[in-house]
Motif scaffolding. Structure first.
Motif, mmCIF file in Angstrom:
data_model
loop_
_atom_site.group_PDB
_atom_site.id
_atom_site.type_symbol
_atom_site.label_atom_id
_atom_site.label_comp_id
_atom_site.label_asym_id
_atom_site.label_seq_id
_atom_site.Cartn_x
_atom_site.Cartn_y
_atom_site.Cartn_z
ATOM 1 N N ASN A 165 0.798 -1.241 0.000
ATOM 2 C CA ASN A 165 0.000 0.000 0.000
ATOM 3 C C ASN A 165 0.825 1.282 0.000
ATOM 4 O OD1 ASN A 165 -2.407 -1.546 0.169
ATOM 5 N ND2 ASN A 165 -2.209 -1.633 2.401
ATOM 6 N N THR A 166 2.120 1.199 -0.255
ATOM 7 C CA THR A 166 2.941 2.406 -0.170
ATOM 8 C C THR A 166 3.971 2.483 -1.297
ATOM 9 O OG1 THR A 166 4.330 3.732 1.322
ATOM 10 C CG2 THR A 166 4.649 1.356 1.364
ATOM 11 N N ALA A 167 4.409 3.692 -1.594
ATOM 12 C CA ALA A 167 5.443 3.915 -2.611
ATOM 13 C C ALA A 167 6.095 5.259 -2.355
ATOM 14 C CB ALA A 167 4.846 3.884 -4.023
ATOM 15 N N LEU A 168 7.335 5.404 -2.811
ATOM 16 C CA LEU A 168 8.042 6.673 -2.699
ATOM 17 C C LEU A 168 7.775 7.506 -3.947
ATOM 18 C CD1 LEU A 168 10.121 8.469 -1.180
ATOM 19 C CD2 LEU A 168 11.898 7.350 -2.561
ATOM 20 N N LEU A 169 7.323 8.730 -3.751
ATOM 21 C CA LEU A 169 7.122 9.669 -4.856
ATOM 22 C C LEU A 169 8.249 10.690 -4.786
ATOM 23 C CD1 LEU A 169 3.249 10.250 -4.665
ATOM 24 C CD2 LEU A 169 4.523 8.423 -5.823
ATOM 25 N N GLU A 170 9.267 10.481 -5.579
ATOM 26 C CA GLU A 170 10.453 11.338 -5.527
ATOM 27 C C GLU A 170 10.138 12.751 -6.015
ATOM 28 O OE1 GLU A 170 13.786 9.615 -7.456
ATOM 29 O OE2 GLU A 170 13.791 7.794 -6.223
ATOM 30 N N GLY A 171 10.540 13.730 -5.224
ATOM 31 C CA GLY A 171 10.360 15.124 -5.599
ATOM 32 C C GLY A 171 8.958 15.667 -5.409
ATOM 33 N N VAL A 172 8.033 14.835 -4.943
ATOM 34 C CA VAL A 172 6.650 15.278 -4.744
ATOM 35 C C VAL A 172 6.489 15.853 -3.341
ATOM 36 C CG1 VAL A 172 4.224 14.568 -4.601
ATOM 37 C CG2 VAL A 172 5.704 13.644 -6.412
ATOM 38 N N VAL A 173 6.189 17.144 -3.261
ATOM 39 C CA VAL A 173 5.983 17.797 -1.962
ATOM 40 C C VAL A 173 4.721 18.664 -1.945
ATOM 41 C CG1 VAL A 173 8.436 17.820 -1.387
ATOM 42 C CG2 VAL A 173 7.454 19.762 -2.612
ATOM 43 N N SER A 174 4.137 18.895 -3.109
ATOM 44 C CA SER A 174 2.994 19.803 -3.206
ATOM 45 C C SER A 174 1.728 19.054 -3.595
ATOM 46 C CB SER A 174 3.267 20.897 -4.238
ATOM 47 O OG SER A 174 2.083 21.626 -4.519
ATOM 48 N N ARG A 175 0.759 19.038 -2.698
ATOM 49 C CA ARG A 175 -0.535 18.436 -3.003
ATOM 50 C C ARG A 175 -1.224 19.195 -4.131
ATOM 51 N NH1 ARG A 175 -4.184 17.869 2.105
ATOM 52 N NH2 ARG A 175 -3.504 20.026 2.287
ATOM 53 N N LYS A 176 -1.159 20.518 -4.052
ATOM 54 C CA LYS A 176 -1.880 21.346 -5.013
ATOM 55 C C LYS A 176 -1.332 21.223 -6.432
ATOM 56 C CE LYS A 176 -1.258 25.809 -4.877
ATOM 57 N NZ LYS A 176 -1.326 27.229 -4.445
ATOM 58 N N LYS A 177 -0.023 21.161 -6.562
ATOM 59 C CA LYS A 177 0.592 21.198 -7.889
ATOM 60 C C LYS A 177 1.059 19.843 -8.394
ATOM 61 C CE LYS A 177 3.508 24.300 -10.605
ATOM 62 N NZ LYS A 177 4.313 25.543 -10.557
ATOM 63 N N GLN A 178 1.381 18.926 -7.476
ATOM 64 C CA GLN A 178 1.953 17.651 -7.892
ATOM 65 C C GLN A 178 1.039 16.452 -7.615
ATOM 66 O OE1 GLN A 178 5.609 18.471 -5.591
ATOM 67 N NE2 GLN A 178 6.737 17.970 -7.472
ATOM 68 N N VAL A 179 -0.126 16.705 -7.033
ATOM 69 C CA VAL A 179 -1.075 15.624 -6.803
ATOM 70 C C VAL A 179 -2.386 15.889 -7.518
ATOM 71 C CG1 VAL A 179 -2.405 14.341 -5.077
ATOM 72 C CG2 VAL A 179 -0.037 14.980 -4.599
ATOM 73 N N VAL A 180 -3.043 16.991 -7.202
ATOM 74 C CA VAL A 180 -4.366 17.252 -7.766
ATOM 75 C C VAL A 180 -4.390 17.233 -9.296
ATOM 76 C CG1 VAL A 180 -6.253 18.922 -7.914
ATOM 77 C CG2 VAL A 180 -5.119 18.512 -5.717
ATOM 78 N N PRO A 181 -3.535 17.988 -9.988
ATOM 79 C CA PRO A 181 -3.616 17.967 -11.456
ATOM 80 C C PRO A 181 -3.209 16.640 -12.070
ATOM 81 C CG PRO A 181 -1.758 19.311 -10.730
ATOM 82 C CD PRO A 181 -2.550 18.968 -9.511
ATOM 83 N N ILE A 182 -2.197 15.983 -11.508
ATOM 84 C CA ILE A 182 -1.721 14.713 -12.062
ATOM 85 C C ILE A 182 -2.742 13.607 -11.856
ATOM 86 C CG2 ILE A 182 0.060 12.922 -11.831
ATOM 87 C CD1 ILE A 182 2.025 15.192 -11.104
ATOM 88 N N MET A 183 -3.303 13.535 -10.659
ATOM 89 C CA MET A 183 -4.312 12.516 -10.397
ATOM 90 C C MET A 183 -5.584 12.757 -11.197
ATOM 91 S SD MET A 183 -3.251 10.205 -8.155
ATOM 92 C CE MET A 183 -4.716 9.627 -7.288
ATOM 93 N N THR A 184 -5.979 14.019 -11.328
ATOM 94 C CA THR A 184 -7.182 14.343 -12.096
ATOM 95 C C THR A 184 -7.004 13.981 -13.558
ATOM 96 O OG1 THR A 184 -7.696 16.160 -10.577
ATOM 97 C CG2 THR A 184 -8.772 16.186 -12.734
ATOM 98 N N GLU A 185 -5.843 14.275 -14.099
ATOM 99 C CA GLU A 185 -5.559 13.987 -15.505
ATOM 100 C C GLU A 185 -5.613 12.493 -15.794
ATOM 101 O OE1 GLU A 185 -1.848 14.516 -18.672
ATOM 102 O OE2 GLU A 185 -1.891 15.684 -16.819
#
Length: 305
Positions: free
Chosen positions: A283-303
């Motif tokens: 259930n886990t993984a390392l996301l290298e360089g990901v620190v921003s929910r707003k810029k690095q999670v929301v748009p990528i996951m939505t896309e």
């Protein structure tokens, strides 16, 4: 008639300090009834700041009355706001998130794609020729440090950098030393229950038809947080069942190395694998360089949803 000023639920440093700073600006501009409030308990980082500056936390509220005059800071989504917000009169919005609101009347709205709401408030003070005192400058720079992780986050803009340096001069603070101490103070989870950790900075963010909650906790040691992995997973499963979620993401963000370990549960967990090209192991993984929910999670996951 009181003008209620508040940020989002599960308040972070930007939300709390922006409420205080916006209320001060309103009073300086003649609105003597402006008052800062909060929609939840303050976190340890914010507590550190308020104690450092000897400032009381805003009064806690859960809802507003019909036709109450309201100013929103650091959010504009009804799901993140006070109960009964749909029946309040929103007069102003100052925010750095995407637009998510509708109103029945015109209002003042200042939304900019910067790292922190305080960067926008800094501009509003300058534009209205309102003095930025040492205390106000300290509140402003604290939020910019928090939201940009000491200017390391990809949400950081040149406006944030400029504001932080000028505010540090006014506040007479070495922002790098102060900022690191402040961020580390916010990573101490020892006094929190599992339920509290999972609610610290949780936001419902639906990725198209995928009903989701994304929570983010900062740490100086991912390993220390993962020692609670079994308890965290049990708590997440309870939230998924209670809220009818498809996905719960817990971002455990390393403020020193600027990476995030993600703990993911739900029937849409494979969306994370698809979005980031990783394989979830236990259930886990390392996301290298990901620190921003707003810029690095929301748009990528939505896309990728």
């Amino acid at each position: 008639m009181v003008t209620y000023i508040f940020g989002h639920k599960s308040p972070d440093t930007d939300t709390i300090t922006s409420s205080i700073v916006m209320a001060n600006l309103e009073r300086e501009l003649g609105n003597e009834d402006a008052k800062a409030y909060r929609l939840g308990n303050i976190n340890k980082e914010t507590e550190y700041i308020l104690n450092y500056l000897d400032i009381e936390a805003p009064e806690l509220i859960e809802s507003v009355e019909d036709d109450a005059e309201v100013i929103l800071v650091d959010h504009n989504s009804p799901s993140e706001s006070a109960e009964n917000i749909e029946n309040a009169k929103i007069t102003k919005v100052v925010d750095h998130h995407k637009i998510a609101f509708n109103t029945a009347h015109p209002l003042f709205a200042r939304l900019e794609p910067v790292g922190s709401t305080q960067t926008i408030l800094y501009k509003l003070y300058k534009e209205n020729d309102v003095e930025i005192t040492k205390e106000i400058a300290s509140l402003m720079l604290s939020a910019i440090i928090s939201d940009t992780l000491l200017l390391k986050s990809p949400t950081t803009t040149e406006d944030d950098k400029k504001a932080l340096k000028e505010l540090a001069e006014i506040a007479e603070l070495d922002y790098e030393t102060y900022g690191l101490d402040m961020l580390k103070a916010g990573t101490d989870l020892s006094d929190f229950s599992i339920e509290e950790i999972l609610a610290l900075d949780a936001k419902q963010i639906d990725f198209k038809d995928v009903k989701s909650i994304v929570n983010q906790v900062n740490t100086a040691s991912i390993e220390d947080v993962l020692e609670m992995k079994d308890e965290l997973e049990k708590g997440i499963e309870e939230i998924i069942e209670r809220e009818g979620l498809d996905l719960f993401m817990l971002l455990i963000t390393d403020i020193v190395n600027s990476n995030s370990q993600v703990l993911v549960l739900g029937n849409a967990a494979d969306l994370v694998e698809k979005a980031y090209g990783v394989k979830l192991e236990d259930n886990t993984a390392l996301l290298e360089g990901v620190v921003s929910r707003k810029k690095q999670v929301v748009p990528i996951m939505t896309e990728n949803a």
